[in-house]
Design an enzyme around this catalytic site. Structure first.
Site, PDB file in Angstrom:
ATOM      1  N   ALA A 142       0.494  -1.079  -0.266  1.00 21.44           N
ATOM      2  CA  ALA A 142      -0.247  -0.031   0.197  1.00 21.44           C
ATOM      3  C   ALA A 142       1.703   1.222   0.054  1.00 21.44           C
ATOM      4  CB  ALA A 142      -0.862  -0.376   1.286  1.00 21.44           C
ATOM      5  N   TYR A 143       1.671   1.089   0.691  1.00 17.51           N
ATOM      6  CA  TYR A 143       2.745   2.203   0.864  1.00 17.51           C
ATOM      7  C   TYR A 143       3.435   2.099  -0.630  1.00 17.51           C
ATOM      8  CZ  TYR A 143       6.386   5.490   1.989  1.00 17.51           C
ATOM      9  OH  TYR A 143       7.509   6.498   3.011  1.00 17.51           O
TER      10      TYR A 143
END
Length: 247
Positions: A155-156
């Site tokens: 996600a990052y």
């Protein structure tokens, strides 16, 4: 550029109250730039950054803003112009990192990262594109995890992949403006953002994996930013991986 050339320039550094942002603000201050120290919530740490720059003989001011809000992002640049007469360098280090497997990631946590890392980068880049003076530079921040592809970072890394795409396209959209647009992609760096929640054993393991045998320091990344903000005028539309060879 010589120190005297830099002394006429103004740098706006987002997320400058700590970590890479603070190291960058102090580095540009030593180069002679007047620095606008942006912070989101921790005024005390921002004032500490300002104090460090001033005590080293530089000029600095702290300004608060939520860069994910369009009005506040615009007001941040307006305040920088009111304080210093204009903006020549924008360094967008502001970001948050929440880790976890993609299948287990809370969507609210993903949205929080997206708001700061993507929406914030978009709004700061938009203001920079509109306001940077000729000879200016915009430096956004990505991550070497886009190459390392480590589990838990999906996600990052996705937010930073979006930053890279915006950065590379914006560089081409600003043809004829004499403004460079690049991104810096640090590897593992000893910042509170990176160290949070990691055991000493894990930190040592990560540090030993790269050919330099250590974590990066905020000052290592600040040197790369200073190059792009000053003498590196022929570097444009690039992502520079500052990771000691870890990726």
């Amino acid at each position: 550029m010589a120190h005297n050339d830099q002394a006429r320039r103004v740098a706006l550094v987002t997320g400058a109250s700590g970590g890479i942002g603070r190291a960058t603000a102090e580095r540009l201050g030593r180069d002679g730039m007047a620095v606008v120290v942006h912070y989101a919530g921790n005024q005390q740490r921002a004032e500490e950054t300002v104090k460090a720059i001033v005590e080293a003989g530089g000029q600095a001011s702290a300004v608060a803003a939520d860069i994910g809000d369009p009005d506040q992002a615009a007001a941040l640049f307006a305040e920088a112009e009111a304080l210093r007469g204009g903006v020549d360098v924008v360094v967008n280090t502001a970001g948050i990192m929440i880790l976890g497997p993609l299948a287990e990631m809370d969507v609210d946590d993903f949205d929080r990262m997206h708001r700061t890392n993507v929406r914030g980068a978009f709004l700061v880049s938009q203001q920079a594109a509109r306001r940077l003076r000729p000879g200016g530079a915009l430096i956004n921040f990505s991550t070497s995890v886009t190459r390392l592809q480590q589990p838990g970072y999906a996600a990052y890394a996705a937010t930073k992949g979006a930053v890279e795409a915006m950065t590379l396209i914006l560089a081409r959209e600003l043809r004829g403006r004499d403004v460079t647009v690049n991104a810096v992609a640090p590897g593992p760096t000893a910042t509170p953002l990176f160290l949070q929640g990691k055991s000493e054993q894990l930190i040592d393991q990560i540090a030993s994996q790269g050919p330099m045998g250590r974590l990066g320091e905020p000052g290592d990344i600040a040197e790369v930013v200073a190059f792009l903000a000053g003498p590196g005028r022929w570097v444009n539309g690039q992502v520079l991986y500052a990771n000691g060879g870890a990726a």
